[in-house]
Scaffold this motif. Structure first.
Motif: not given
Ligand SMILES: CC(C)(COP(=O)(O)OP(=O)(O)OC[C@H]1O[C@@H](n2cnc3c(N)ncnc32)[C@H](O)[C@@H]1OP(=O)(O)O)[C@@H](O)C(=O)NCCC(=O)NCCS
Length: 138
Positions: A28, A30, A75, A78-79, A82-83
């Motif tokens: 999890s 970054f 980041s 953004s991730e 997308t989830l």
């Protein structure tokens, strides 16, 4: 990473995370690197299909004020986006940074119970917490 966390825990700026806990959730995180060295990191914790949390944000002192935290949080968002996450929490003493990133202050009573009983209870300042809760909606 554990040493960087320990340093900030000592200052009372972030919550403790054991090596085991960090290992369990390592996917999890970054990571920001310079010349192969880890200089910063930040984790995305997921509470529900729509709610995430930005946690354990640390940048090495020598690399601060260069936009590394901003990139790490971007980041995470953004991730998370997308989830399918729609909202992101953060509990911090560094509200200035998060306000710049579009987070807004919320009442701590809006925090999920899970956060209080899994995380906050481990904090040496619990239950007199002066951290500021912020939320960003995508
Ligand atoms: C907080 C921390 C992660 C910031 O890292 P950083 O890489 O220096 O931050 P950035 O350079 O990406 O800063 C992004 C923006 O926030 C601002 N900012 C950074 N630190 C700030 C602070 N302490 N107070 C207010 N604003 C801050 C920057 O000026 C920048 O704004 P700008 O783009 O308009 O110039 C770093 O100081 C740190 O590791 N602190 C100790 C641990 C901690 O407090 N973590 C937060 C826990 S949630």
């Amino acid at each position: 990473m554990c040493a960087m966390v320990a340093e900030e825990v000592q200052k009372g700026l972030i919550l403790p995370r054991s090596p085991e806990e960090m290992a369990t959730s390592i996917r999890s995180y970054f990571i920001a690197k310079q010349s192969e060295n880890i200089v910063g990191f930040c984790a995305l914790h997921i509470y529900s299909p729509t709610l995430g949390e930005v946690r354990s944000l640390v940048v090495n002192e020598r690399y601060r004020r260069q936009g590394i935290a901003r990139k790490l949080v971007d980041s995470v968002l953004s991730e998370g986006g997308t989830l399918g996450l729609k909202e992101f929490l953060v509990l911090t003493y560094c509200d200035g940074l998060f306000r710049k990133l579009g987070f807004e202050v919320i009442e701590k009573s809006l925090l999920p119970d899970h956060k209080i009983w899994a995380d906050c209870i481990k904090c040496k300042r619990f239950p007199i917490c002066e951290e500021i809760a912020l939320l960003k909606k995508l």
